[in-house]
Enzyme design. Structure first.
Site, PDB file in Angstrom:
ATOM      1  N   TRP A   1      -3.244-114.710  44.177  1.00  0.00           N
ATOM      2  CA  TRP A   1      -1.801-114.794  44.385  1.00  0.00           C
ATOM      3  C   TRP A   1      -1.470-115.606  45.641  1.00  0.00           C
ATOM      4  CZ3 TRP A   1      -4.420-110.833  42.215  1.00  0.00           C
ATOM      5  CH2 TRP A   1      -3.942-110.321  41.011  1.00  0.00           C
TER       6      TRP A   1
ATOM      7  N   CYS B   1      -1.049-111.548  36.440  1.00  0.00           N
ATOM      8  CA  CYS B   1      -0.913-110.430  35.505  1.00  0.00           C
ATOM      9  C   CYS B   1      -0.823-110.842  34.052  1.00  0.00           C
ATOM     10  CB  CYS B   1       0.274-109.554  35.899  1.00  0.00           C
ATOM     11  SG  CYS B   1       1.885-110.312  35.665  1.00  0.00           S
TER      12      CYS B   1
ATOM     13  N   HIS C   1       6.041-107.615  35.753  1.00  0.00           N
ATOM     14  CA  HIS C   1       4.613-107.314  35.691  1.00  0.00           C
ATOM     15  C   HIS C   1       4.243-107.136  34.229  1.00  0.00           C
ATOM     16  CE1 HIS C   1       0.667-106.129  36.705  1.00  0.00           C
ATOM     17  NE2 HIS C   1       0.800-104.856  36.366  1.00  0.00           N
TER      18      HIS C   1
ATOM     19  N   ASP D   1      -3.653-101.357  32.047  1.00  0.00           N
ATOM     20  CA  ASP D   1      -3.369-102.491  32.923  1.00  0.00           C
ATOM     21  C   ASP D   1      -4.668-103.002  33.528  1.00  0.00           C
ATOM     22  OD1 ASP D   1      -2.294-104.348  34.635  1.00  0.00           O
ATOM     23  OD2 ASP D   1      -0.840-103.002  35.546  1.00  0.00           O
TER      24      ASP D   1
ATOM     25  N   TYR E   1       5.873-113.274  42.635  1.00  0.00           N
ATOM     26  CA  TYR E   1       6.387-112.404  41.579  1.00  0.00           C
ATOM     27  C   TYR E   1       5.897-110.972  41.724  1.00  0.00           C
ATOM     28  CZ  TYR E   1       2.142-111.911  38.747  1.00  0.00           C
ATOM     29  OH  TYR E   1       0.901-111.568  38.287  1.00  0.00           O
TER      30      TYR E   1
END
Length: 790
Positions: free
Chosen positions: A341, A377, A436, A459, A622
């Protein structure tokens, strides 16, 4: 083939299942007849069994040397590891006449035909005909057929036969990894059994039944025959493997899904849509899951081999999903994808550039388990969908907008201020991501109370650890909706993502904190997934939470909070008579233009109100991490009784043009205090600057084997040059994924790219393209192409 054998090498004993037999990274070594294999003597085998710590088998324990899973030879363990009957001692050689008579009565298998062609009955009936290749790929709980050619006709009165299936490095009958399949006259459900359904001379056809709880994975098949008139049994190893998958079509399987259209969507559909952006500006991109693509099944089996889950644990989808959640990210176990990220992807591929799981999974497999760079993600989710659908577990990618990240298990999103109402940065670890993406997978949950089966949240994006490993789920969506966060796995974390309240705290002079404000609708908006059978977006928020501020929703929140680290935050609700709301016209600001929003302030009381709004806009990843503030203002507000005021707010292009990161996302924060009542006003709004789509126009007729073309057009929306622009183009059944280096694109310039390709598969297909450059991300497009057979 006779004399050929699969050698299985052990791997690391350190993993998430301590005390279990170590799994292997299956390395296929074909050992021909006449070649010698060094084996331990009987004494050393006995010593290792009695005292394994003193006499360890030498093996490789490094993930970095894990070999590929190749479906080429059956998994037949070395004799020392066999759990079957020991070889019979050598008997005195009979006289010539007696030997000849025994040889005539001896029954042996000459060949095994698994009837595994892609379009054959086995593959079609097991819904595995879309997989490439001619391996026998079946689903548990369902019958399949094989044909045997024998040395002579089979006589049911004097001949005996059974099949054996073995999977894993140390097959054991007690663990379900060494399966002995008897020959019976009538097949019964939920059992391993085989029945002769056709016999012509020396050829017989068997119908084989499997239980719906069978271990999934790669099996080697052996056929053992014996005649009562012969002294010894003979065995024959099939030259092909058997691959067992979960079965959503079987009522007894825990992944059973009672809707054919949903099975087509969530198991068989190899393309889909993944949503991103903000709740008011929802973007969508097409993703090629490609679960049936050549090499993907092997890659998925390889991930299971590398995961340290014992083969005996692969019969439970809860175990498998939990392990897949951990293995898709490379955070702590050399999994598939490295998260990044930072905005710097120079030594890998930008997460926004991917449009498919295929290249990532094949690259991971072909490199023997070297993690691929990079993902965020939606990429983690896309790969998870691919792997779960490939293994037979119904799955979909799900996007939650305004998704909370609770770091202290408080089940609330907490914002801390000091005595002067300035944020206390070191305490503000909770965040709210613009969006997400995770996954839903479908299964029964016999490990939970009744009513909590169905969709489960899982996840694979590494956020927080679960039992020491970066993974999340499966968490019952029904449990999340009702606030039953004590039900496993990781339900509190997902609950906080979709339904936590945002609590504002102010520090007192004595160092304690008091609750000064709460937002009950701050998180969990427009939870989205692709609709069944169409390209439209389906809002599934109602599955995760009751309607906002309804009695049921408040009860769920307060129920969940009792199991968090701050169980008393709802004891003193505050009254409010002034509200602040941020509005956006149409689809919102476009990249390259000034960003314009409206701030609506309402006085709900019969008395005048006065306040000063402090506004701050910051560039944001984000994930909810703020990069830096680029504009700050103070806005005085005077309201008459019951008055509404609209305040125009503008962010000039010049102020953000050099500041944006990946998602071109911004957060506008408003805070203030009403002079008359000391009511705290707080609002945080995220928005993104919309980017243009790629236009893709097919040219010519789409026919299998005939060349066609597609024109891809892009116009730079910025008044500045885009540097090092690269297009990525891929279409399952149309052409392989590849890159086209374009170079620099001037301000407001238009680029046209013509792709020439030859379709290889008929039916509806999608050509997907994306643009990758530092200054502009999430630029992509898709064209629907219907390919006809020549």
């Amino acid at each position: 083939m006779p004399g050929e054998r699969l050698t299985v090498r052990g791997t690391s004993e350190i993993g998430r299942f301590p005390g279990a037999a170590p799994p292997t990274r299956v390395e296929v070594t074909i050992q021909k007849e006449g070649e010698k294999k060094q084996e331990d003597g009987g004494c050393r085998r006995w010593l290792r069994k009695m005292c394994p710590c003193c006499c360890k088998r030498q093996n490789s324990t490094s993930y970095d040397v894990t070999d590929k899973v190749e479906m080429t030879k059956p998994v037949t363990p070395a004799p020392a590891a066999s759990t079957g009957p020991a070889p019979e001692p050598t008997k005195p050689k009979p006289e010539n006449g007696e030997a000849k008579d025994m040889e005539e009565h001896k029954l042996s298998v000459l060949s095994v035909d698994l009837l595994s062609t892609q379009t054959g009955q086995n593959r079609v009936e097991n819904h595995t005909d879309q997989f490439h290749g001619d391996e026998l790929i079946i689903r548990r709980g369902q019958t399949f057929q094989i044909e045997l050619e024998l040395s002579r006709p089979f006589n049911a009165d004097t001949d005996k036969m059974h099949l054996e299936l073995k999977t894993g490095p140390l097959p054991m009958v007690s663990k379900g990894t060494h399966v002995i399949i008897p020959l019976v006259e009538h097949l019964e459900d939920e059992r391993w059994e085989a029945k002769i359904i056709k016999q012509e001379g020396s050829k017989i056809r068997l119908s084989v039944n499997s239980p719906a709880s069978a271990v999934i994975g790669l099996y080697g098949l052996t056929v053992t025959t014996r005649s009562l008139k012969a002294d010894s049994a003979t065995t024959h190893n099939s030259s092909k493997n058997v691959v067992m998958l979960f079965n959503p079509w079987c009522e007894e399987d825990t992944v059973f899904l009672d809707d054919e259209e949903q099975r087509k969507e969530y198991v068989l559909n190899d393309t889909g849509r993944i949503y991103y952006g903000t709740e008011k500006q929802i973007g969508a991109r097409t993703w090629n899951f490609g679960q049936f693509h050549e090499g993907i099944l092997e890659a998925c089996l390889f991930i299971l081999e590398k995961s340290d889950i014992p083969p005996s644990g692969r019969g439970d989808p809860v175990n498998v999903v939990r392990v897949i959640s951990a293995m898709i990210n490379a955070q702590d176990d050399f999994g598939v994808l490295v998260g990044n990220w930072s905005g710097d992807y120079s030594d890998g591929t930008s997460p926004a550039a991917w449009s498919s799981s295929v290249e990532i999974l094949r690259k991971y497999h072909s490199s023997n388990g070297t993690p691929v760079c990079y993902g965020q993600c939606w990429v983690f989710s896309g790969i998870t969908t691919t792997v779960l659908r490939c293994l037979g577990i119904p799955a979909r990618s799900v996007t939650n907008f305004q998704s909370a990240h609770d770091t202290d298990v408080s089940l609330s999103t907490d914002v801390y201020f000091d005595e002067d109402m300035q944020p206390i940065d070191y305490l503000n670890s909770d965040s709210i991501w613009n969006f997400h993406v995770w996954n839903d997978c479908w299964m029964a949950r016999p490990d939970l109370p009744p009513g909590y089966g169905g969709w489960q949240a899982v996840d694979s994006t590494p956020q927080e650890t679960s039992q020491g490993t970066f993974r999340c789920g499966p968490a019952s969506v029904n449990a999340i909706r009702s606030g039953q966060v004590f039900l496993k796995h990781d339900t509190p974390f997902v609950f906080a993502e979709v339904n936590s309240d945002k609590i504002y705290w102010q520090k007192n002079l004595d160092g304690t904190f008091k609750q000064i404000h709460s937002e009950k609708k701050a998180v969990g908006h427009c939870i989205s997934t692709k609709a069944v059978g169409s390209e439209t977006r389906e809002d599934i928020t109602h599955l995760y939470k009751h309607q906002e501020e309804s009695e049921e929703e408040r009860i769920a929140v307060e129920t969940a909070s009792r199991y968090g680290s701050k169980p008393y935050i709802y004891s003193a609700p505050a009254a409010e008579d002034v509200s602040v709301e941020v509005r956006m016209e149409g689809e919102g600001p476009r990249m390259g233009n000034d960003a314009q929003l409206s701030i609506l302030v309402k006085n709900l009381s019969s008395q005048p109100r006065r306040a000063t709004l402090h506004s701050q806009v910051a560039v944001m990843y984000y994930t909810g991490v703020l990069r830096n503030a680029i504009k700050k203002d103070q806005i005085p507000v005077d309201l008459l009784p019951n008055e509404e005021k609209t305040i125009d707010w503008v962010l000039p292009y010049q102020q953000y043009q050099d500041q944006l990161v990946d998602q071109a996302a911004l957060m506008l924060t408003l805070s203030g205090r009403v002079t008359e009542t000391q009511q705290v006003l707080a609002n945080q709004t995220t928005f993104r600057l919309r980017t243009p789509d790629l236009s893709i126009k097919p040219l010519g007729d789409a026919v299998v084997g005939k060349e066609m073309a597609a024109k891809i057009t892009f116009t730079n929306p910025l008044p500045r040059t885009l540097k090092d622009v690269v297009f990525r183009v891929e279409g399952l059944g149309l052409q392989k994924g590849h890159e086209v280096v374009v170079g620099d694109v001037g301000g407001h310039s238009t680029v046209t790219l013509t792709e020439h390709f030859v379709p290889s598969q008929p039916g509806p297909r999608k050509l997907v393209a994306s643009l990758d450059c530092k200054q502009l991300t999430h630029v992509h497009g898709v064209a629907d192409i219907v390919v006809t057979q020549q």
